[in-house]
Design an enzyme around this catalytic site. Structure first.
Site, PDB file in Angstrom:
ATOM      1  N   GLY A  12       0.767  -1.241   0.000  1.00 55.47           N
ATOM      2  CA  GLY A  12       0.000   0.000   0.000  1.00 55.47           C
ATOM      3  C   GLY A  12       0.792   1.282   0.000  1.00 55.47           C
ATOM      4  O   GLY A  12       0.254   2.332   0.355  1.00 55.47           O
ATOM      5  N   THR A  13       2.058   1.251  -0.429  1.00 54.09           N
ATOM      6  CA  THR A  13       2.825   2.499  -0.430  1.00 54.09           C
ATOM      7  C   THR A  13       2.272   3.499  -1.442  1.00 54.09           C
ATOM      8  O   THR A  13       2.238   4.702  -1.164  1.00 54.09           O
ATOM      9  CB  THR A  13       4.324   2.249  -0.697  1.00 54.09           C
ATOM     10  OG1 THR A  13       4.472   1.534  -1.919  1.00 54.09           O
ATOM     11  CG2 THR A  13       4.961   1.468   0.442  1.00 54.09           C
ATOM     12  N   LYS A  58     -12.544 -12.761  -4.173  1.00 55.91           N
ATOM     13  CA  LYS A  58     -12.567 -12.824  -5.633  1.00 55.91           C
ATOM     14  C   LYS A  58     -13.983 -13.111  -6.129  1.00 55.91           C
ATOM     15  O   LYS A  58     -14.422 -12.553  -7.138  1.00 55.91           O
ATOM     16  CB  LYS A  58     -11.586 -13.891  -6.120  1.00 55.91           C
ATOM     17  CG  LYS A  58     -11.363 -13.875  -7.612  1.00 55.91           C
ATOM     18  CD  LYS A  58     -10.250 -14.831  -8.005  1.00 55.91           C
ATOM     19  CE  LYS A  58      -9.985 -14.763  -9.498  1.00 55.91           C
ATOM     20  NZ  LYS A  58      -8.894 -15.654  -9.892  1.00 55.91           N
ATOM     21  N   LEU A  84      -3.883  -6.888  -7.842  1.00 53.11           N
ATOM     22  CA  LEU A  84      -3.434  -8.000  -8.665  1.00 53.11           C
ATOM     23  C   LEU A  84      -4.525  -8.789  -9.372  1.00 53.11           C
ATOM     24  O   LEU A  84      -4.218  -9.635 -10.208  1.00 53.11           O
ATOM     25  CB  LEU A  84      -2.588  -8.960  -7.809  1.00 53.11           C
ATOM     26  CG  LEU A  84      -1.349  -8.325  -7.176  1.00 53.11           C
ATOM     27  CD1 LEU A  84      -0.579  -9.367  -6.378  1.00 53.11           C
ATOM     28  CD2 LEU A  84      -0.459  -7.679  -8.220  1.00 53.11           C
ATOM     29  N   HIS A 103       1.415   0.506 -13.878  1.00 53.31           N
ATOM     30  CA  HIS A 103       2.162  -0.707 -14.184  1.00 53.31           C
ATOM     31  C   HIS A 103       3.653  -0.384 -14.105  1.00 53.31           C
ATOM     32  O   HIS A 103       4.101   0.617 -14.675  1.00 53.31           O
ATOM     33  CB  HIS A 103       1.799  -1.207 -15.591  1.00 53.31           C
ATOM     34  CG  HIS A 103       2.388  -2.539 -15.916  1.00 53.31           C
ATOM     35  ND1 HIS A 103       1.880  -3.702 -15.403  1.00 53.31           N
ATOM     36  CD2 HIS A 103       3.453  -2.880 -16.668  1.00 53.31           C
ATOM     37  CE1 HIS A 103       2.611  -4.721 -15.853  1.00 53.31           C
ATOM     38  NE2 HIS A 103       3.575  -4.242 -16.618  1.00 53.31           N
TER      39      HIS A 103
END
EC number: 2.1.2.2
Length: 187
Positions: A12-13, A58, A84, A103
């Protein structure tokens, strides 16, 4: 006030950087962080900055439950910051050109399913690339194939390791991601 929802799966940076960037903004703020990983450090980072987070499975992502939850926030922009999972079609259709991703490579190189994090940096080194960088792009139905919004590159040396590449990429992400989001939100 424009609303941003952030999706993250890991440390989470980037999410933290975005939250901090908009914390004193009169234009926009991060209203929620969504994660598919119940042990993701992003939950702790968001809580420290007083942004609520939502954990989902999911199955909930793919069955429409998550879309209902997101709709309650009415976000102007959905930002994938180290997320992801593939975004399902129903979410893309509900928020056309309002879901963006970062990305850690210069797309179209080193994109696609399974290309994330150190996998990318290792491939960049193995391919003896002279430069790499970041790509901020719109999300569509295919991994890393949406229209490119912004790219920034950094030179590599023959001595660089995948870890060195990760550091260089992280610096680009921290520098550019919040300002590109700000620009996309307009006035």
């Amino acid at each position: 006030m424009k609303k941003i929802v952030v999706f993250a799966s890991g440390s989470g940076t980037n999410a933290e950087n975005i939250i901090k960037y908009f914390s004193n903004s009169s234009k926009a703020k991060v209203v929620n962080v969504f994660t598919n990983n119940p042990s993701a450090k992003v939950i702790e980072r968001a809580a420290k900055l007083e942004v609520p987070s939502q954990i989902f499975s999911k199955q909930e992502l793919n069955e429409g439950f998550l879309l209902q939850k997101i709709n309650t926030f009415q976000p102007d922009l959905i930002v994938l910051a180290g997320f992801l999972l593939k975004i399902p079609q129903n979410l893309i259709e509900a928020y056309p050109n309002r879901i963006i991703n970062i990305h850690p490579a210069l797309l179209p190189k080193f994109g696609g399913k399974g290309m994330y994090g150190m996998h990318i940096h290792e491939a960049v080194i193995a391919n003896k690339e002279k430069e790499t960088g970041i790509t901020i792009h719109y999300v569509n139905e295919n991994y890393d194939e949406g229209a490119i919004i912004f790219q920034s590159s950094v030179a590599l040396t023959p001595e660089d390791t995948p870890g060195d590449v990760a550091v260089k990429i992280h610096e680009l992400e921290q520098k550019h991601f919040p300002t590109i989001i700000d620009n996309l939100l307009g006035d």
